[in-house]
Design an enzyme around this catalytic site. Structure first.
Site, PDB file in Angstrom:
ATOM      1  N   SER A  65       0.989  -1.252   0.088  1.00  0.00           N
ATOM      2  CA  SER A  65       0.180  -0.068   0.071  1.00  0.00           C
ATOM      3  C   SER A  65       0.838   1.329  -0.186  1.00  0.00           C
ATOM      4  CB  SER A  65      -0.708   0.058   1.478  1.00  0.00           C
ATOM      5  OG  SER A  65      -1.357   1.172   1.534  1.00  0.00           O
ATOM      6  N   TYR A  91      -1.759  -0.983  10.971  1.00  0.00           N
ATOM      7  CA  TYR A  91      -1.844  -1.480   9.650  1.00  0.00           C
ATOM      8  C   TYR A  91      -0.666  -1.010   8.686  1.00  0.00           C
ATOM      9  CZ  TYR A  91      -3.614  -1.533   4.584  1.00  0.00           C
ATOM     10  OH  TYR A  91      -3.994  -1.568   3.386  1.00  0.00           O
TER      11      TYR A  91
HETATM   12  P1  NAD Z   1     -11.548  -5.876   0.148  1.00  0.00           P
HETATM   13  O1  NAD Z   1     -12.419  -5.826   1.619  1.00  0.00           O
HETATM   14  O2  NAD Z   1     -12.456  -6.234  -1.092  1.00  0.00           O
HETATM   15  O3  NAD Z   1     -10.503  -7.155   0.345  1.00  0.00           O
HETATM   16  C1  NAD Z   1     -10.165  -7.530   1.616  1.00  0.00           C
HETATM   17  C2  NAD Z   1     -10.315  -9.179   1.603  1.00  0.00           C
HETATM   18  O4  NAD Z   1      -9.412  -9.752   2.691  1.00  0.00           O
HETATM   19  C3  NAD Z   1     -11.792  -9.404   2.106  1.00  0.00           C
HETATM   20  O5  NAD Z   1     -12.506  -9.700   0.865  1.00  0.00           O
HETATM   21  C4  NAD Z   1     -11.577 -10.810   2.643  1.00  0.00           C
HETATM   22  O6  NAD Z   1     -11.811 -11.814   1.853  1.00  0.00           O
HETATM   23  C5  NAD Z   1     -10.050 -10.772   3.015  1.00  0.00           C
HETATM   24  N1  NAD Z   1      -9.684 -11.024   4.392  1.00  0.00           N
HETATM   25  C6  NAD Z   1      -9.765 -10.157   5.509  1.00  0.00           C
HETATM   26  N2  NAD Z   1      -9.654 -10.891   6.458  1.00  0.00           N
HETATM   27  C7  NAD Z   1      -9.362 -12.366   6.273  1.00  0.00           C
HETATM   28  C8  NAD Z   1      -9.226 -13.495   7.085  1.00  0.00           C
HETATM   29  N3  NAD Z   1      -9.015 -13.212   8.215  1.00  0.00           N
HETATM   30  N4  NAD Z   1      -9.032 -14.641   6.226  1.00  0.00           N
HETATM   31  C9  NAD Z   1      -9.467 -14.715   4.885  1.00  0.00           C
HETATM   32  N5  NAD Z   1      -9.454 -13.642   4.171  1.00  0.00           N
HETATM   33  C10 NAD Z   1      -9.604 -12.463   4.800  1.00  0.00           C
HETATM   34  O7  NAD Z   1     -10.695  -4.598   0.112  1.00  0.00           O
HETATM   35  P2  NAD Z   1      -9.542  -4.226  -0.798  1.00  0.00           P
HETATM   36  O8  NAD Z   1      -9.325  -3.023  -0.401  1.00  0.00           O
HETATM   37  O9  NAD Z   1      -9.507  -4.760  -1.958  1.00  0.00           O
HETATM   38  O10 NAD Z   1      -8.196  -4.985  -0.088  1.00  0.00           O
HETATM   39  C11 NAD Z   1      -7.460  -5.883  -0.579  1.00  0.00           C
HETATM   40  C12 NAD Z   1      -5.749  -5.494  -0.395  1.00  0.00           C
HETATM   41  O11 NAD Z   1      -5.452  -4.445  -0.984  1.00  0.00           O
HETATM   42  C13 NAD Z   1      -5.588  -5.595   1.218  1.00  0.00           C
HETATM   43  O12 NAD Z   1      -4.431  -6.310   1.447  1.00  0.00           O
HETATM   44  C14 NAD Z   1      -5.573  -4.375   1.467  1.00  0.00           C
HETATM   45  O13 NAD Z   1      -4.598  -3.937   2.602  1.00  0.00           O
HETATM   46  C15 NAD Z   1      -4.720  -3.536   0.339  1.00  0.00           C
HETATM   47  N6  NAD Z   1      -5.019  -2.364  -0.237  1.00  0.00           N
HETATM   48  C16 NAD Z   1      -6.094  -1.649  -0.193  1.00  0.00           C
HETATM   49  C17 NAD Z   1      -6.231  -0.070  -0.527  1.00  0.00           C
HETATM   50  C18 NAD Z   1      -7.529   0.280  -0.644  1.00  0.00           C
HETATM   51  O14 NAD Z   1      -7.412   1.565  -0.588  1.00  0.00           O
HETATM   52  N7  NAD Z   1      -8.556  -0.291  -0.871  1.00  0.00           N
HETATM   53  C19 NAD Z   1      -5.108   0.334  -0.533  1.00  0.00           C
HETATM   54  C20 NAD Z   1      -4.052  -0.017  -0.425  1.00  0.00           C
HETATM   55  C21 NAD Z   1      -4.172  -1.486  -0.204  1.00  0.00           C
END
Ligand code: NAD
Ligand code: MG
Length: 297
Positions: free
Chosen positions: A189, A202
């Site tokens: 991120s 985080y």
């Molecule tokens: P999202 O909520 O769609 O995806 C996160 C997923 O993590 C969930 O759908 C879930 O299936 C999984 N998860 C969480 N806890 C879990 C557990 N205990 N066991 C199994 N699965 C679990 O949100 P997203 O934003 O697409 O997140 C995906 C990745 O992107 C993450 O690693 C997040 O840190 C990273 N990220 C997101 C952003 C943002 O702004 N959305 C920015 C930078 C990084």
């Protein structure tokens, strides 16, 4: 209809703030978001870049993982997705989309905070896909808390377990099963290098993911396995509206970027595809950002 190849102004390509406040309980469902995130359902066009590849995507039900899963299938890969059992409604939509491409779709629900589940998930994906050569590690947990005094030990442990420990366990289980040419893609991120004050637990996990990626890449390069990282900026996903941001910040989500808007999950897809594909055969230990212009460095 416009797709990801249609020439247009990127600042206006997707919804811009303001968004409606829309709290959901963790982990949240993409199905219930307004506007619905674009995971590429109609906008991602495949070009045969992952012929008959076998991919496991964690967090594949929604957000960035779902976008990667859809793109991998459109590029010719069979795909297994992992998610939490409460996310079944989102997961079923992804399974249907993968099947619509004529590709194998495997659903493996379960909690990656358990080392034994991580081992089982990898073994199942390998067996049911008939191989495993792409590992996209996208699952993550983010819960904003204003003051260090209010960060519980339980939250601290959970954030590290999902974001860091699981990564270690899954890679440890998968590497012996992956062929030369295999690719591991982690998800860090902008927070890894520009941490927000409210993401005290985080942000360091995302810095750990960067370091893990670089170290593992150098460890296994000689074995013919590449390991790279995608580092997104603010992306419109369930993670953000279910506590990743304080709810009061949701209306302006993404407005801090030079492009003045949030990213959509599908805008991350080309990076996962490139890093998964043999096209990027000389790329390992790298970090690719997609941030609307925020600096990762
Ligand atoms: P999202 O909520 O769609 O995806 C996160 C997923 O993590 C969930 O759908 C879930 O299936 C999984 N998860 C969480 N806890 C879990 C557990 N205990 N066991 C199994 N699965 C679990 O949100 P997203 O934003 O697409 O997140 C995906 C990745 O992107 C993450 O690693 C997040 O840190 C990273 N990220 C997101 C952003 C943002 O702004 N959305 C920015 C930078 C990084
Ligand atoms: Mg989800």
């Amino acid at each position: 209809m416009a797709n990801i190849y249609t020439l247009q102004d990127p600042t206006k390509q997707y919804p811009t703030p303001k968004f409606k406040k829309q709290p959901q309980t963790v982990p949240g469902l993409a199905k219930k978001m307004t506007p619905r995130p674009d995971h590429g359902e109609t906008s991602y066009i495949g070009n045969g870049r992952l012929p008959n590849r076998k991919a496991l995507v964690t967090g594949g039900d929604s957000g960035i993982g779902r976008a990667a899963a859809i793109a991998f299938a459109r590029e010719g890969a069979d795909v297994a997705i992992n998610y939490l059992p409460s996310e079944e409604p989102d997961a079923q939509e992804v399974i249907a989309l993968i099947q619509k491409e004529g590709r194998k779709a495997i659903a493996i629900p379960g909690d990656i905070r358990s080392e034994s589940f991580c081992k089982k998930m990898v073994a199942q994906a390998h067996k049911r896909l008939g191989g495993l050569d792409i590992l996209a590690l996208v699952a993550g947990r983010q819960h904003a808390v204003e003051k260090i005094a209010d960060v519980t030990t339980n939250q601290l442990e959970e954030t590290y377990e999902v974001n860091v420990f699981a990564l270690f366990w899954i890679c440890k289980a998968a590497l012996p099963l992956m062929p030369k040419g295999g690719s591991i893609i982690t998800t860090a991120s902008i927070q890894a290098t520009h941490p927000s004050p409210s993401l005290l637990d985080y942000a360091p996990t995302k810095a750990a993911i960067l370091a893990f990626t670089r170290a593992l890449a150098r460890q296994v390069a000689g074995d013919g396995i590449r390991v790279n990282c995608v580092a997104p900026g603010p992306v419109w996903t369930p993670l953000q509206i279910s506590g990743g941001q304080p709810q009061k910040k949701i209306p302006e989500f993404g407005s801090e970027t030079p492009m003045r808007r949030a990213g959509q999950p599908v805008e991350m897809s080309p990076l996962y595809v490139l890093l998964a594909s043999q096209e990027s055969s000389y790329v390992t230990g790298e970090v690719y950002g997609a941030t609307g212009g925020l600096e990762i460095g």
